[in-house]
Design a protein around this motif. Sequence first.
Motif, mmCIF file in Angstrom:
data_model
loop_
_atom_site.group_PDB
_atom_site.id
_atom_site.type_symbol
_atom_site.label_atom_id
_atom_site.label_comp_id
_atom_site.label_asym_id
_atom_site.label_seq_id
_atom_site.Cartn_x
_atom_site.Cartn_y
_atom_site.Cartn_z
ATOM 1 N N THR A 20 0.851 -1.182 0.000
ATOM 2 C CA THR A 20 0.000 0.000 0.000
ATOM 3 C C THR A 20 0.891 1.237 0.000
ATOM 4 O O THR A 20 2.057 1.182 0.403
ATOM 5 C CB THR A 20 -0.904 0.067 1.242
ATOM 6 O OG1 THR A 20 -0.079 0.188 2.397
ATOM 7 C CG2 THR A 20 -1.794 -1.153 1.353
ATOM 8 N N GLY A 41 -4.739 2.151 -0.638
ATOM 9 C CA GLY A 41 -5.778 1.445 0.107
ATOM 10 C C GLY A 41 -6.617 2.394 0.947
ATOM 11 O O GLY A 41 -6.133 3.441 1.392
ATOM 12 N N ASP A 42 -7.861 1.982 1.177
ATOM 13 C CA ASP A 42 -8.680 2.792 2.088
ATOM 14 C C ASP A 42 -8.212 2.608 3.532
ATOM 15 O O ASP A 42 -8.679 3.294 4.448
ATOM 16 C CB ASP A 42 -10.175 2.491 1.931
ATOM 17 C CG ASP A 42 -10.538 1.049 2.231
ATOM 18 O OD1 ASP A 42 -9.618 0.232 2.450
ATOM 19 O OD2 ASP A 42 -11.738 0.739 2.236
ATOM 20 N N SER A 43 -7.221 1.705 3.735
ATOM 21 C CA SER A 43 -6.557 1.624 5.043
ATOM 22 C C SER A 43 -5.892 2.951 5.384
ATOM 23 O O SER A 43 -5.512 3.166 6.541
ATOM 24 C CB SER A 43 -5.524 0.491 5.055
ATOM 25 O OG SER A 43 -4.661 0.594 3.942
ATOM 26 N N ASP A 81 -8.514 2.076 -4.028
ATOM 27 C CA ASP A 81 -9.617 1.392 -3.334
ATOM 28 C C ASP A 81 -10.906 2.185 -3.483
ATOM 29 O O ASP A 81 -10.915 3.397 -3.294
ATOM 30 C CB ASP A 81 -9.288 1.305 -1.841
ATOM 31 C CG ASP A 81 -9.208 -0.117 -1.344
ATOM 32 O OD1 ASP A 81 -9.743 -1.012 -2.016
ATOM 33 O OD2 ASP A 81 -8.588 -0.325 -0.283
ATOM 34 N N LYS A 110 -10.164 -1.236 -6.776
ATOM 35 C CA LYS A 110 -10.428 -2.457 -6.002
ATOM 36 C C LYS A 110 -11.739 -2.291 -5.242
ATOM 37 O O LYS A 110 -11.984 -1.225 -4.666
ATOM 38 C CB LYS A 110 -9.285 -2.738 -5.022
ATOM 39 C CG LYS A 110 -9.554 -3.942 -4.113
ATOM 40 C CD LYS A 110 -8.314 -4.409 -3.390
ATOM 41 C CE LYS A 110 -7.940 -3.607 -2.173
ATOM 42 N NZ LYS A 110 -8.961 -3.555 -1.114
HETATM 43 O O1 KIV Z 1 -6.802 -0.923 2.160
HETATM 44 C C1 KIV Z 1 -5.934 -1.790 2.248
HETATM 45 O O2 KIV Z 1 -4.819 -1.582 2.778
HETATM 46 C C2 KIV Z 1 -6.221 -3.118 1.707
HETATM 47 C C3 KIV Z 1 -5.182 -4.174 1.903
HETATM 48 C C4 KIV Z 1 -5.356 -4.763 3.244
HETATM 49 C C5 KIV Z 1 -5.235 -5.194 0.845
HETATM 50 O O3 KIV Z 1 -7.258 -3.325 1.177
#
Ligand code: KIV
Length: 262
Positions: A20, A41-43, A81, A110
């Motif tokens: 990410t 990522g939305d993380s 994401d 994603k």
């Molecule tokens: O948003 C994110 O970091 C993710 C990873 C965990 C694959 O979707």
Amino acid sequence: MYNRDFFRAKLERRKLSMVTCYDYTFARLLSRTAIDGILVGDSAAMVMHGHPSTLSMSVELMRLHTEAVVRGVAGKFVVADMPFLYFRKGRTAALDSAHVFMRAGAHAVKLEGVDGHEDVIQRMVQSGIPVMGHLGLQPQSVQVYGGFRVQGRSDASARDIVRQATVLEELGAFAIVLECIPANLAQEITEALRIPTIGIGAGAGCDGQILVLQDLLGLNMDFQPRFARPFLDGARSVQDAIAHFDEAVKAGAFPATEESYT
Ligand code: KIV
């Protein structure tokens, strides 16, 4: 790297590496590595903004992170994401959000899950937007799970994940992230699919692996899930560097003459 290269890597049994990234500085560093793909990522909601889950992410915030990453990563494949619910508000709204990320320079989007938004995935693929799936632990469903929990442990749950993976492949997804499922289930899915699987907490049998960059660098001081091997003691290194700066300032040893202008 293009989305079709993911498919080729699987054919050639070459493992895929992804991390990410949410900002320009790390994107510049990643552009000088052999990493195959970058996920905005939305993380970011948790890692960059301190929220307890990814549910707070918005399209506007994701756009800003995506633009910053794209400015830094010349030549890398960038996936953005789709934030919580933005792809569940109907096909037009979903396409509008994906459009924002593609305009920001992402090469793919994603989406978590598949049931109930099959039409959205299909329309995206038909419209020229490569789609990456995400099954197993779907962090956007954390409220339904009652926490971040390993999925696919019961037979029924495992069969359901296999079914969803097959549906995603049929709908035209170019790869699927498998998060926090038993390694033997991830391997079974990997062997059953033509498209690659990218694992996170899903064992070594996947076609590739992804980690949150801050976990990989050992920068996450709050919680280290068992799958997130730190490849650096980043928190210690950063704290040591800042302590050295602090000491040098307070001792009058920084800046030195050569670090000053005449
Ligand atoms: O948003 C994110 O970091 C993710 C990873 C965990 C694959 O979707």
